[in-house]
Design a protein around this motif. Structure first.
Motif: not given
Length: 245
Positions: A101-114
Protein backbone atom coordinates in the motif's frame (compact mmCIF):
# COMPACT_ATOMS: atom_id res chain seq x y z
CA UNK A 1 10.18 -0.61 -17.26
CA UNK A 2 7.14 -2.34 -18.76
CA UNK A 3 8.10 -5.80 -17.50
CA UNK A 4 5.28 -5.78 -14.97
CA UNK A 5 2.73 -5.35 -17.75
CA UNK A 6 4.11 -8.44 -19.49
CA UNK A 7 2.27 -10.50 -16.84
CA UNK A 8 -0.98 -9.82 -18.64
CA UNK A 9 -2.36 -11.02 -21.96
CA UNK A 10 -4.01 -7.69 -22.79
CA UNK A 11 -3.35 -3.99 -22.53
CA UNK A 12 -4.96 -2.05 -19.69
CA UNK A 13 -5.50 -5.11 -17.44
CA UNK A 14 -8.17 -5.20 -14.74
CA UNK A 15 -7.29 -6.92 -11.46
CA UNK A 16 -10.17 -8.13 -9.30
CA UNK A 17 -9.79 -8.19 -5.52
CA UNK A 18 -10.42 -11.26 -3.35
CA UNK A 19 -11.18 -9.76 0.07
CA UNK A 20 -11.14 -13.14 1.94
CA UNK A 21 -14.56 -12.60 3.47
CA UNK A 22 -16.21 -15.49 5.31
CA UNK A 23 -17.71 -16.71 8.56
CA UNK A 24 -14.96 -19.33 8.96
CA UNK A 25 -12.13 -20.87 6.97
CA UNK A 26 -14.38 -23.12 4.92
CA UNK A 27 -16.83 -20.35 4.05
CA UNK A 28 -14.01 -17.99 3.19
CA UNK A 29 -12.39 -20.48 0.82
CA UNK A 30 -15.73 -21.33 -0.81
CA UNK A 31 -16.38 -17.64 -1.41
CA UNK A 32 -12.89 -17.05 -2.77
CA UNK A 33 -13.19 -19.93 -5.24
CA UNK A 34 -16.57 -18.62 -6.41
CA UNK A 35 -15.23 -15.09 -6.81
CA UNK A 36 -12.30 -16.34 -8.87
CA UNK A 37 -14.71 -18.35 -11.05
CA UNK A 38 -16.86 -15.26 -11.64
CA UNK A 39 -13.83 -13.15 -12.49
CA UNK A 40 -12.47 -15.74 -14.91
CA UNK A 41 -15.80 -16.34 -16.67
CA UNK A 42 -16.40 -12.61 -17.16
CA UNK A 43 -12.98 -11.77 -18.52
CA UNK A 44 -11.23 -10.16 -15.54
CA UNK A 45 -7.54 -10.36 -16.34
CA UNK A 46 -6.08 -11.20 -12.93
CA UNK A 47 -6.92 -11.31 -9.24
CA UNK A 48 -5.34 -10.10 -6.02
CA UNK A 49 -5.81 -11.97 -2.73
CA UNK A 50 -5.83 -9.65 0.29
CA UNK A 51 -5.91 -9.97 4.06
CA UNK A 52 -8.76 -7.46 3.98
CA UNK A 53 -11.37 -9.31 6.01
CA UNK A 54 -9.34 -12.49 6.39
CA UNK A 55 -6.14 -13.51 8.13
CA UNK A 56 -2.68 -14.38 6.91
CA UNK A 57 -3.45 -18.08 7.26
CA UNK A 58 -6.69 -17.73 5.32
CA UNK A 59 -4.86 -16.01 2.48
CA UNK A 60 -2.42 -18.92 2.57
CA UNK A 61 -5.34 -21.31 2.05
CA UNK A 62 -6.58 -19.36 -0.97
CA UNK A 63 -3.13 -19.13 -2.52
CA UNK A 64 -2.51 -22.83 -1.90
CA UNK A 65 -5.67 -23.58 -3.89
CA UNK A 66 -4.71 -21.11 -6.63
CA UNK A 67 -1.15 -22.42 -6.98
CA UNK A 68 -2.45 -25.93 -7.65
CA UNK A 69 -5.47 -25.05 -9.77
CA UNK A 70 -3.79 -24.09 -13.08
CA UNK A 71 -6.28 -21.26 -13.64
CA UNK A 72 -4.35 -19.65 -16.47
CA UNK A 73 -4.54 -16.21 -14.83
CA UNK A 74 -1.78 -14.14 -13.25
CA UNK A 75 -2.40 -13.56 -9.54
CA UNK A 76 -1.03 -11.52 -6.70
CA UNK A 77 -1.18 -10.98 -2.96
CA UNK A 78 -1.42 -8.09 -0.51
CA UNK A 79 -0.66 -8.83 3.14
CA UNK A 80 -1.93 -5.59 4.61
CA UNK A 81 0.21 -3.83 7.22
CA UNK A 82 2.95 -6.48 7.26
CA UNK A 83 4.83 -6.05 4.00
CA UNK A 84 7.49 -8.66 4.70
CA UNK A 85 4.84 -11.37 4.87
CA UNK A 86 3.48 -10.26 1.52
CA UNK A 87 6.88 -10.97 0.03
CA UNK A 88 7.00 -14.31 1.84
CA UNK A 89 3.59 -15.33 0.49
CA UNK A 90 4.54 -14.24 -3.02
CA UNK A 91 7.64 -16.42 -2.89
CA UNK A 92 5.93 -19.42 -1.30
CA UNK A 93 3.05 -19.51 -3.79
CA UNK A 94 4.84 -18.24 -6.89
CA UNK A 95 2.68 -15.12 -7.23
CA UNK A 96 3.20 -12.99 -10.30
CA UNK A 97 3.10 -9.81 -8.24
CA UNK A 98 2.37 -8.39 -4.82
CA UNK A 99 0.83 -5.11 -3.80
CA UNK A 100 2.22 -2.88 -1.06
CA UNK A 101 0.00 0.00 0.00
CA UNK A 102 2.96 2.37 0.38
CA UNK A 103 6.58 2.17 -0.70
CA UNK A 104 7.69 5.67 0.25
CA UNK A 105 6.67 8.62 2.42
CA UNK A 106 4.73 6.73 5.10
CA UNK A 107 7.61 6.47 7.56
CA UNK A 108 9.51 9.18 9.40
CA UNK A 109 12.40 10.62 7.37
CA UNK A 110 14.92 9.00 9.75
CA UNK A 111 13.45 5.58 8.87
CA UNK A 112 13.65 5.94 5.08
CA UNK A 113 17.11 4.33 4.96
CA UNK A 114 15.75 1.31 6.84
CA UNK A 115 12.84 1.11 4.40
CA UNK A 116 15.22 1.33 1.46
CA UNK A 117 17.32 -1.51 2.90
CA UNK A 118 14.15 -3.58 3.41
CA UNK A 119 13.24 -3.28 -0.26
CA UNK A 120 16.75 -4.11 -1.42
CA UNK A 121 16.76 -7.21 0.78
CA UNK A 122 13.41 -8.59 -0.36
CA UNK A 123 13.64 -7.54 -3.99
CA UNK A 124 16.83 -9.56 -4.30
CA UNK A 125 15.03 -12.62 -2.95
CA UNK A 126 11.61 -12.34 -4.58
CA UNK A 127 10.92 -12.69 -8.32
CA UNK A 128 7.38 -11.29 -8.08
CA UNK A 129 6.75 -7.80 -9.41
CA UNK A 130 5.76 -5.13 -6.90
CA UNK A 131 2.82 -2.72 -7.22
CA UNK A 132 3.65 0.11 -4.85
CA UNK A 133 1.37 2.81 -3.49
CA UNK A 134 2.37 6.45 -3.12
CA UNK A 135 0.15 8.82 -1.10
CA UNK A 136 -2.19 5.83 -0.89
CA UNK A 137 -5.60 5.71 0.80
CA UNK A 138 -5.44 5.44 4.61
CA UNK A 139 -1.63 5.69 4.65
CA UNK A 140 0.08 8.39 6.73
CA UNK A 141 2.12 11.03 4.91
CA UNK A 142 5.25 11.64 6.95
CA UNK A 143 7.54 12.55 4.08
CA UNK A 144 9.40 15.84 4.01
CA UNK A 145 9.62 15.64 0.20
CA UNK A 146 7.26 16.59 -2.61
CA UNK A 147 5.00 14.05 -4.28
CA UNK A 148 7.19 14.24 -7.36
CA UNK A 149 10.32 13.50 -5.35
CA UNK A 150 8.68 10.54 -3.66
CA UNK A 151 7.46 9.20 -7.00
CA UNK A 152 11.06 9.14 -8.24
CA UNK A 153 12.10 7.14 -5.18
CA UNK A 154 9.11 4.82 -5.58
CA UNK A 155 10.20 3.88 -9.08
CA UNK A 156 13.40 2.42 -7.59
CA UNK A 157 11.39 0.26 -5.15
CA UNK A 158 8.57 -1.16 -7.27
CA UNK A 159 7.60 -2.17 -10.82
CA UNK A 160 4.30 -0.28 -11.02
CA UNK A 161 2.91 2.61 -9.02
CA UNK A 162 -0.63 2.51 -7.66
CA UNK A 163 -2.67 5.69 -7.23
CA UNK A 164 -5.86 6.14 -5.19
CA UNK A 165 -7.84 8.93 -3.61
CA UNK A 166 -8.58 8.85 0.11
CA UNK A 167 -10.90 5.86 0.67
CA UNK A 168 -11.89 2.44 -0.58
CA UNK A 169 -14.23 2.72 -3.54
CA UNK A 170 -13.75 6.48 -3.84
CA UNK A 171 -13.05 7.64 -7.39
CA UNK A 172 -9.41 8.51 -7.96
CA UNK A 173 -9.43 12.03 -9.30
CA UNK A 174 -8.21 12.65 -12.81
CA UNK A 175 -6.06 15.50 -11.47
CA UNK A 176 -4.19 13.11 -9.18
CA UNK A 177 -3.76 10.53 -11.94
CA UNK A 178 -2.38 13.25 -14.25
CA UNK A 179 -0.01 14.43 -11.51
CA UNK A 180 1.32 10.90 -11.07
CA UNK A 181 1.57 10.30 -14.81
CA UNK A 182 3.52 13.51 -15.28
CA UNK A 183 5.80 12.53 -12.42
CA UNK A 184 6.66 9.04 -13.65
CA UNK A 185 6.47 9.27 -17.44
CA UNK A 186 5.76 5.91 -19.03
CA UNK A 187 6.50 3.90 -15.87
CA UNK A 188 3.48 1.61 -15.24
CA UNK A 189 0.65 3.35 -13.36
CA UNK A 190 -2.24 1.37 -11.83
CA UNK A 191 -5.49 3.02 -10.73
CA UNK A 192 -6.27 1.47 -7.37
CA UNK A 193 -9.79 2.64 -6.55
CA UNK A 194 -13.00 4.05 -7.95
CA UNK A 195 -13.06 2.67 -11.51
CA UNK A 196 -16.59 2.42 -12.96
CA UNK A 197 -17.97 1.63 -16.41
CA UNK A 198 -18.77 5.34 -16.74
CA UNK A 199 -15.20 6.54 -16.12
CA UNK A 200 -13.24 3.67 -17.69
CA UNK A 201 -12.30 5.59 -20.83
CA UNK A 202 -11.16 8.69 -18.94
CA UNK A 203 -9.13 6.84 -16.31
CA UNK A 204 -7.59 4.09 -18.43
CA UNK A 205 -6.55 6.59 -21.07
CA UNK A 206 -4.12 7.82 -18.40
CA UNK A 207 -3.40 4.65 -16.43
CA UNK A 208 -1.98 1.32 -17.53
CA UNK A 209 -4.47 -0.83 -15.63
CA UNK A 210 -6.75 -0.90 -12.61
CA UNK A 211 -7.52 -2.77 -9.42
CA UNK A 212 -11.27 -3.17 -8.84
CA UNK A 213 -12.96 -4.30 -5.64
CA UNK A 214 -16.03 -2.38 -4.51
CA UNK A 215 -17.70 -1.96 -7.90
CA UNK A 216 -17.76 -5.72 -8.38
CA UNK A 217 -19.84 -6.21 -5.22
CA UNK A 218 -23.64 -6.46 -5.16
CA UNK A 219 -23.88 -3.35 -2.95
CA UNK A 220 -20.91 -1.54 -4.56
CA UNK A 221 -19.13 -1.69 -1.19
CA UNK A 222 -16.20 -3.72 0.03
CA UNK A 223 -18.36 -5.80 2.40
CA UNK A 224 -20.71 -7.06 -0.31
CA UNK A 225 -20.66 -10.22 -2.41
CA UNK A 226 -19.16 -10.33 -5.89
CA UNK A 227 -21.99 -9.85 -8.40
CA UNK A 228 -21.56 -11.44 -11.86
CA UNK A 229 -23.67 -8.72 -13.49
CA UNK A 230 -21.46 -5.96 -12.09
CA UNK A 231 -18.32 -7.78 -13.22
CA UNK A 232 -19.76 -8.26 -16.70
CA UNK A 233 -20.82 -4.61 -16.92
CA UNK A 234 -17.34 -3.39 -16.02
CA UNK A 235 -15.52 -5.77 -18.34
CA UNK A 236 -17.86 -4.93 -21.23
CA UNK A 237 -16.93 -1.27 -20.79
CA UNK A 238 -13.24 -2.15 -20.63
CA UNK A 239 -13.48 -4.22 -23.81
CA UNK A 240 -15.20 -1.39 -25.64
CA UNK A 241 -12.45 0.96 -24.54
CA UNK A 242 -9.74 -1.44 -25.70
CA UNK A 243 -11.43 -1.90 -29.09
CA UNK A 244 -11.60 1.84 -29.69
CA UNK A 245 -7.87 2.12 -29.01
Amino acid sequence: MNQFLSCFKVAKPVIGVIHTKGTDDADMLRRAKEEIRIYKENGVDSFLVETYFGTYYQVEKVLDYVAGADLGMPYGVNCLNVDAMGFELAMKFDCDYLQLDSVVGHVKPRDEDSLDAFFKLYRERCRAYVIGGVRFKYQPVLSDRTVEEDLKIAMTRCDAICVTQDATGQETSTDKIVQFRNGIGDFPLIIGAGLTPQNVAEKLALGDGAIVGSFFKDNYQDNGDVCPAHVAEMMDAVRRFREKR
